[in-house]
Motif scaffolding. Structure first.
Motif, PDB file in Angstrom:
ATOM      1  N   ASP A   1     -45.134  23.898 -20.334  1.00  0.00           N
ATOM      2  CA  ASP A   1     -44.421  23.752 -19.060  1.00  0.00           C
ATOM      3  C   ASP A   1     -43.862  25.090 -18.586  1.00  0.00           C
ATOM      4  O   ASP A   1     -43.847  25.384 -17.397  1.00  0.00           O
ATOM      5  CB  ASP A   1     -43.274  22.740 -19.204  1.00  0.00           C
ATOM      6  CG  ASP A   1     -43.826  21.332 -19.438  1.00  0.00           C
ATOM      7  OD1 ASP A   1     -45.046  21.145 -19.201  1.00  0.00           O
ATOM      8  OD2 ASP A   1     -43.066  20.459 -19.872  1.00  0.00           O
ATOM      9  N   LEU A   2     -43.400  25.882 -19.569  1.00  0.00           N
ATOM     10  CA  LEU A   2     -42.878  27.199 -19.215  1.00  0.00           C
ATOM     11  C   LEU A   2     -43.935  28.052 -18.518  1.00  0.00           C
ATOM     12  O   LEU A   2     -43.657  28.733 -17.537  1.00  0.00           O
ATOM     13  CB  LEU A   2     -42.400  27.933 -20.467  1.00  0.00           C
ATOM     14  CG  LEU A   2     -40.997  27.597 -20.943  1.00  0.00           C
ATOM     15  CD1 LEU A   2     -40.700  28.297 -22.258  1.00  0.00           C
ATOM     16  CD2 LEU A   2     -39.984  28.016 -19.879  1.00  0.00           C
TER      17      LEU A   2
ATOM     18  N   SER B   1     -55.736  23.050 -14.297  1.00  0.00           N
ATOM     19  CA  SER B   1     -56.572  22.792 -15.456  1.00  0.00           C
ATOM     20  C   SER B   1     -55.804  23.080 -16.750  1.00  0.00           C
ATOM     21  O   SER B   1     -55.847  22.303 -17.708  1.00  0.00           O
ATOM     22  CB  SER B   1     -57.836  23.643 -15.334  1.00  0.00           C
ATOM     23  OG  SER B   1     -58.387  23.899 -16.571  1.00  0.00           O
ATOM     24  N   PHE B   2     -55.039  24.178 -16.751  1.00  0.00           N
ATOM     25  CA  PHE B   2     -54.244  24.478 -17.946  1.00  0.00           C
ATOM     26  C   PHE B   2     -53.209  23.384 -18.199  1.00  0.00           C
ATOM     27  O   PHE B   2     -53.007  22.947 -19.332  1.00  0.00           O
ATOM     28  CB  PHE B   2     -53.545  25.837 -17.834  1.00  0.00           C
ATOM     29  CG  PHE B   2     -52.592  26.080 -18.975  1.00  0.00           C
ATOM     30  CD1 PHE B   2     -53.071  26.358 -20.253  1.00  0.00           C
ATOM     31  CD2 PHE B   2     -51.207  25.971 -18.790  1.00  0.00           C
ATOM     32  CE1 PHE B   2     -52.201  26.536 -21.322  1.00  0.00           C
ATOM     33  CE2 PHE B   2     -50.332  26.147 -19.862  1.00  0.00           C
ATOM     34  CZ  PHE B   2     -50.828  26.432 -21.123  1.00  0.00           C
ATOM     35  N   ALA B   3     -52.559  22.929 -17.132  1.00  0.00           N
ATOM     36  CA  ALA B   3     -51.544  21.884 -17.290  1.00  0.00           C
ATOM     37  C   ALA B   3     -52.164  20.632 -17.911  1.00  0.00           C
ATOM     38  O   ALA B   3     -51.531  19.943 -18.708  1.00  0.00           O
ATOM     39  CB  ALA B   3     -50.903  21.564 -15.943  1.00  0.00           C
ATOM     40  N   GLU B   4     -53.407  20.363 -17.552  1.00  0.00           N
ATOM     41  CA  GLU B   4     -54.074  19.195 -18.132  1.00  0.00           C
ATOM     42  C   GLU B   4     -54.525  19.437 -19.568  1.00  0.00           C
ATOM     43  O   GLU B   4     -54.348  18.594 -20.435  1.00  0.00           O
ATOM     44  CB  GLU B   4     -55.309  18.825 -17.305  1.00  0.00           C
ATOM     45  CG  GLU B   4     -55.002  17.922 -16.139  1.00  0.00           C
ATOM     46  CD  GLU B   4     -56.185  17.862 -15.172  1.00  0.00           C
ATOM     47  OE1 GLU B   4     -57.336  17.909 -15.657  1.00  0.00           O
ATOM     48  OE2 GLU B   4     -55.934  17.797 -13.950  1.00  0.00           O
TER      49      GLU B   4
ATOM     50  N   MET C   1     -41.745  33.762 -27.080  1.00  0.00           N
ATOM     51  CA  MET C   1     -41.430  33.822 -25.648  1.00  0.00           C
ATOM     52  C   MET C   1     -41.875  35.184 -25.126  1.00  0.00           C
ATOM     53  O   MET C   1     -41.206  36.189 -25.353  1.00  0.00           O
ATOM     54  CB  MET C   1     -39.923  33.686 -25.436  1.00  0.00           C
ATOM     55  CG  MET C   1     -39.338  32.438 -26.040  1.00  0.00           C
ATOM     56  SD  MET C   1     -39.775  30.977 -25.097  1.00  0.00           S
ATOM     57  CE  MET C   1     -38.492  31.026 -23.857  1.00  0.00           C
ATOM     58  N   PHE C   2     -42.990  35.196 -24.443  1.00  0.00           N
ATOM     59  CA  PHE C   2     -43.502  36.459 -23.914  1.00  0.00           C
ATOM     60  C   PHE C   2     -42.984  36.687 -22.509  1.00  0.00           C
ATOM     61  O   PHE C   2     -42.659  35.747 -21.794  1.00  0.00           O
ATOM     62  CB  PHE C   2     -45.034  36.433 -23.859  1.00  0.00           C
ATOM     63  CG  PHE C   2     -45.685  36.391 -25.200  1.00  0.00           C
ATOM     64  CD1 PHE C   2     -45.799  37.541 -25.967  1.00  0.00           C
ATOM     65  CD2 PHE C   2     -46.187  35.195 -25.706  1.00  0.00           C
ATOM     66  CE1 PHE C   2     -46.412  37.503 -27.207  1.00  0.00           C
ATOM     67  CE2 PHE C   2     -46.796  35.148 -26.950  1.00  0.00           C
ATOM     68  CZ  PHE C   2     -46.906  36.304 -27.696  1.00  0.00           C
ATOM     69  N   GLN C   3     -42.936  37.946 -22.136  1.00  0.00           N
ATOM     70  CA  GLN C   3     -42.652  38.268 -20.747  1.00  0.00           C
ATOM     71  C   GLN C   3     -43.788  39.096 -20.180  1.00  0.00           C
ATOM     72  O   GLN C   3     -44.395  39.867 -20.900  1.00  0.00           O
ATOM     73  CB  GLN C   3     -41.354  39.071 -20.657  1.00  0.00           C
ATOM     74  CG  GLN C   3     -40.155  38.190 -20.860  1.00  0.00           C
ATOM     75  CD  GLN C   3     -38.867  38.929 -20.615  1.00  0.00           C
ATOM     76  OE1 GLN C   3     -38.858  39.962 -19.948  1.00  0.00           O
ATOM     77  NE2 GLN C   3     -37.800  38.396 -21.160  1.00  0.00           N
ATOM     78  N   ALA C   4     -44.024  38.889 -18.882  1.00  0.00           N
ATOM     79  CA  ALA C   4     -45.005  39.741 -18.226  1.00  0.00           C
ATOM     80  C   ALA C   4     -44.318  41.068 -17.958  1.00  0.00           C
ATOM     81  O   ALA C   4     -43.198  41.103 -17.458  1.00  0.00           O
ATOM     82  CB  ALA C   4     -45.471  39.107 -16.930  1.00  0.00           C
TER      83      ALA C   4
ATOM     84  N   MET D   1     -36.576  27.021 -31.396  1.00  0.00           N
ATOM     85  CA  MET D   1     -38.001  27.286 -31.156  1.00  0.00           C
ATOM     86  C   MET D   1     -38.587  26.211 -30.232  1.00  0.00           C
ATOM     87  O   MET D   1     -38.492  25.027 -30.539  1.00  0.00           O
ATOM     88  CB  MET D   1     -38.713  27.268 -32.505  1.00  0.00           C
ATOM     89  CG  MET D   1     -40.012  28.003 -32.491  1.00  0.00           C
ATOM     90  SD  MET D   1     -40.691  28.069 -34.157  1.00  0.00           S
ATOM     91  CE  MET D   1     -39.836  29.467 -34.852  1.00  0.00           C
ATOM     92  N   PRO D   2     -39.130  26.587 -29.105  1.00  0.00           N
ATOM     93  CA  PRO D   2     -39.623  25.584 -28.166  1.00  0.00           C
ATOM     94  C   PRO D   2     -40.869  24.905 -28.717  1.00  0.00           C
ATOM     95  O   PRO D   2     -41.641  25.523 -29.423  1.00  0.00           O
ATOM     96  CB  PRO D   2     -39.969  26.405 -26.923  1.00  0.00           C
ATOM     97  CG  PRO D   2     -40.237  27.779 -27.427  1.00  0.00           C
ATOM     98  CD  PRO D   2     -39.437  27.949 -28.675  1.00  0.00           C
ATOM     99  N   ASP D   3     -41.031  23.627 -28.420  1.00  0.00           N
ATOM    100  CA  ASP D   3     -42.261  23.011 -28.904  1.00  0.00           C
ATOM    101  C   ASP D   3     -43.404  23.286 -27.928  1.00  0.00           C
ATOM    102  O   ASP D   3     -43.224  23.882 -26.865  1.00  0.00           O
ATOM    103  CB  ASP D   3     -42.072  21.519 -29.221  1.00  0.00           C
ATOM    104  CG  ASP D   3     -41.891  20.694 -27.958  1.00  0.00           C
ATOM    105  OD1 ASP D   3     -42.188  21.205 -26.858  1.00  0.00           O
ATOM    106  OD2 ASP D   3     -41.446  19.544 -28.084  1.00  0.00           O
TER     107      ASP D   3
END
Ligand SMILES: Nc1ncnc2c1ncn2[C@@H]1O[C@H](COP(=O)(O)OP(=O)(O)OP(=O)(O)O)[C@@H](O)[C@H]1O
Ligand SMILES: [Mg+2]
Lengths: 447, 250
Positions: A9-10, A40-43, A66-69, A1-3
């Motif tokens: 980052d993904l 802004s999201f990255a921050e 883990m969603f996909q578009a 499970m990714p943190d």
């Protein structure tokens, strides 16, 4: 499970993978906005329960998936289940989006008055509508809100409605966002822009439907501009399945004497947050926010509203009713801000909750920030159970315990449902509400 | 029709009914009188199935069946009706919707066809007229904002619609002026028949001039301390309950 950090980052790296595609299609002003939004999201990152505004809503279950578009498969989609899920009356305008993509086939555009724009935002961008640049992403603040930032960076399409000056529309306009997720969890970022110009009058029904069995994540942003003396009634129906995620912000900007009302109906997913923020930025604006949420199992629904009275003689009416069963949890946070210049403001807020199970819980709080003495602000919140006397009274007349219970729940919801003005829309919402009740919230046998 | 044997019931750990015995046959009208707090409403509510009260001893047979094992709605479907001393207000549920659901769940249980909206209106029109009620009452939420007298009339209206076999009227006369009292009494008398029984709970002998009982019982401190014919009511009116209460031994 990714943190959480990895997940964050993904999202950023999947934006990097898409940005060229966006840039090829977007006007420059929009590319700049997307870039700013992803920065802004990255921050900001995903919110945590340490953030005051997210104290009672933990988004970890969402960031763990883990969603996909979804690819654009609208051409091959057969519309399974769509007719049944839609409001009954035949609309002149119905814009249907499937997993974030516009479906021309299932959309309806007819009898469109001169000057009335209605269609796919992505398509209309190409027509260089000046109003688009003037309004898009100017209201919903991606600099402070991570999910708004994500939507602003990633949105593919959504509805654009511009009601020109003086246009009076009788029939509700339907905007329908459908998810068909099956095995793969799907993310979509519906983006809606509604501009009601001066003296226009219209009703918009925005619905989010889950027609597939799988997990979806609708990360929606709706911006609404209500011009001088315009009247806009806006209904938002949240009806994805109980495994899904829904994060939505409606940002409303009201001009002088503008009249806006919203009805937000939430039948819940696994994790749902509806934010409605209205800024009454000119004198005499009126705003009514109504909401109804019905959750069960382990659903969580969070309603956040902010009413900002910036100018004098504004009035706001807010009434949210919640029904929670099983181990469902809810949050209601009603913020009312009265700026120093907003004298003669009249604001009323009420949140009532009905807990059908001892394990259900709601955190409700008003948050009043009043910087002016010459105002009238009232607020109240209640949490209660079904009245055992009323239940007994009904049963003593031969009505079965489950029917009796549903009757009382329905009566509690009625205060909100009766405010849905167009009869067809009301019947449609009532039917969905009834269906959910009839599935049995969790019938408890009592002697 | 109804046999109550040594019925004990308590609420909140306190014993309220302390051994009630009563036999009611089809066609009879019984009156229960007694001072405030003697347990009259408790008895009525226990018979209707209110779970606030725990039956600690005794039994109740209705048509030979164990009444206490039945849910409130099953009792109603089997023909028991309680006119509440304090009818409950239910905002948001219209009288019409409520009563049609009630009538139809009872009809269904009896194997009768459900009444459609039209038939229901027709039947209820007639009964409302009889009780001097304005048809607009149907559209209003159940008892919400009704005056005391309107609530009582609404109870009798429900009774007339549900056509019970055993009607229990808990203080249906209190708060009524004399004209309303007569109308209500007419409504009740219209229901009298050889296969129905009525149990009237009241403080006042006045009502019993209009609904003439076959038997009168005095309830004091959770027990029936005296039973007699209709003349007993007159006697009570004159002498009050003094004496009767004190005869109850602890
Ligand atoms: N749910 C309850 N919990 C605790 N005590 C109760 C409850 N219901 C009734 N009682 C008590 O039991 C006693 C009998 O009450 P009840 O209502 O049966 O009297 P009543 O004869 O109907 O009186 P009234 O003539 O005033 O209607 C009273 O002392 C009352 O306070
Ligand atoms: Mg009483």
């Amino acid at each position: 499970m990714p943190d959480v950090i990895e997940q964050q980052d993904l999202y950023v790296s999947s934006f990097r993978a898409l940005e060229r595609k966006f840039a090829a299609r977007d006007p420059r002003w929009l590319s700049r906005i997307r870039q700013e939004a992803i920065r802004s999201f990255a921050e900001l990152g995903f919110p945590t329960v340490r953030d005051e505004e997210w104290r009672f809503t933990n988004v970890a279950p969402l960031t763990n998936v883990m969603f996909q578009a979804a690819p654009d498969e609208t051409d091959s989609w057969k519309g399974e289940g769509l007719e049944r899920a839609l409001a009954g009356d035949s609309p002149d305008i119905r814009l249907v989006f499937v997993n974030g993509h516009y479906s021309e086939r299932f959309s309806v555009i007819r009898n469109r008055a001169v000057g009335f724009e209605a269609g796919s935002l992505a398509a209309l961008l190409r027509q260089k509508d000046g109003a688009l640049e003037a309004h898009l992403a100017r209201y919903a603040n991606f600099r402070i809100h991570p999910f708004v930032a994500l939507n602003t960076a990633f949105w593919q399409d959504g509805a654009y409605l511009r009601f020109p000056k003086g246009l009076v529309l009788e029939k509700p306009v339907q905007v329908v966002y459908v998810s068909t997720a099956d095995e793969t969890p799907l993310i979509s970022s519906p983006r809606t822009l509604i501009v009601a110009e001066r003296e226009a009058q219209a009703t918009v029904v925005e619905s989010y439907l889950g027609l597939g069995p799988g997990v979806c994540f609708s990360n929606a942003v709706t911006e609404i501009v209500v011009g001088e003396n315009a009247v806009l009634d806006h209904y938002k129906f949240q009806g994805e399945n109980e495994r899904s995620f829904h994060m939505a912000t409606s940002q409303i900007y009201q001009d002088r004497n503008a009249n806006y009302s919203s009805g937000s109906i939430s039948l819940g997913g696994a994790l749902v947050r509806n934010e409605v923020n209205a800024v009454l930025d000119a004198a005499g604006a009126e705003c009514a926010l109504h909401g109804l949420y019905l959750v069960r199992g382990r659903q969580h629904v969070d309603n956040q509203t902010t009413l900002e009275h910036a100018k004098p003689h504004g009035s706001s009416r807010e009434l949210y009713h919640g029904i929670l069963d099983d181990r469902a949890t809810g949050v209601f946070n009603g913020r009312v801000i009265v700026r120093p210049g907003a004298q003669k403001t009249d604001a009323l807020q009420k949140n009532r909750n009905l807990l059908l199970s001892p394990d259900a819980a709601i955190d409700t709080k008003p948050q009043l920030e009043i910087y002016n003495n010459d105002v009238r602000c009232t607020h109240g919140a209640t949490i209660g159970q079904l009245d055992p006397e009323a239940l007994f009274y009904l049963r003593s007349r031969g009505i079965g315990s489950e029917d009796a219970r549903n009757m009382l729940v329905y009566a509690f919801a009625g205060d909100i449902l009766e405010r849905v003005r167009p009869a067809g829309v009301r019947a449609w919402i009532e039917a969905a509400f009834h269906a959910r009740l009839a599935q049995g919230l969790s019938p408890k046998e009592v002697l | 029709m109804l046999t109550i044997k040594n019925l004990h019931a308590s609420a909140a750990g306190r014993e309220i009914l302390r051994g009630i015995d009563l036999e009611i046959k089809a066609g009879e009208v019984h009156a229960i009188m007694g001072p405030n707090g003697s347990g009259k409403s408790t008895l009525a509510q226990v018979l209707a199935g209110r779970d606030l009260y725990t039956v600690t001893a005794g039994k109740v047979l209705y048509d030979g069946n164990d009444l206490l094992a039945m849910k409130p709605e099953e009792r109603a479907r089997a023909g028991i009706f309680l006119a509440f001393q304090y009818p409950v207000e239910i905002p948001g549920v219209s009288n019409l919707y409520f009563l049609r659901s009630a009538v139809n769940s009872i009809r269904k249980a009896r194997g009768l066809e459900e009444l459609d909206a039209f038939d229901f209106l027709q039947v209820s029109d007639g009964k409302m007229k009889l009780l001097g009620m304005d048809p607009s009452f149907r559209e209003r939420p159940v008892n919400a904002g009704f005056s005391g007298g309107e609530k009582k009339r609404n109870e009798i209206f429900q009774m007339a619609m549900l056509e019970p076999r055993l009607a229990i009227l808990d203080e249906t006369d209190s708060g009524l002026d004399i004209d309303a009292l007569k109308t209500v009494a007419d409504g009740v008398n219209a229901m009298r028949s050889p296969d129905r029984a009525i149990l009237v709970v009241t403080h006042y002998q006045r009502l019993l001039n209009y609904i003439v009982p076959d038997f009168v019982h005095v309830l004091a401190n959770g027990r029936i301390v005296k039973s007699g014919r209709k003349e007993l009511a007159l006697e009570l009116e004159e002498k009050g309950y003094v004496g009767l209460e004190t005869t109850v031994a602890y």
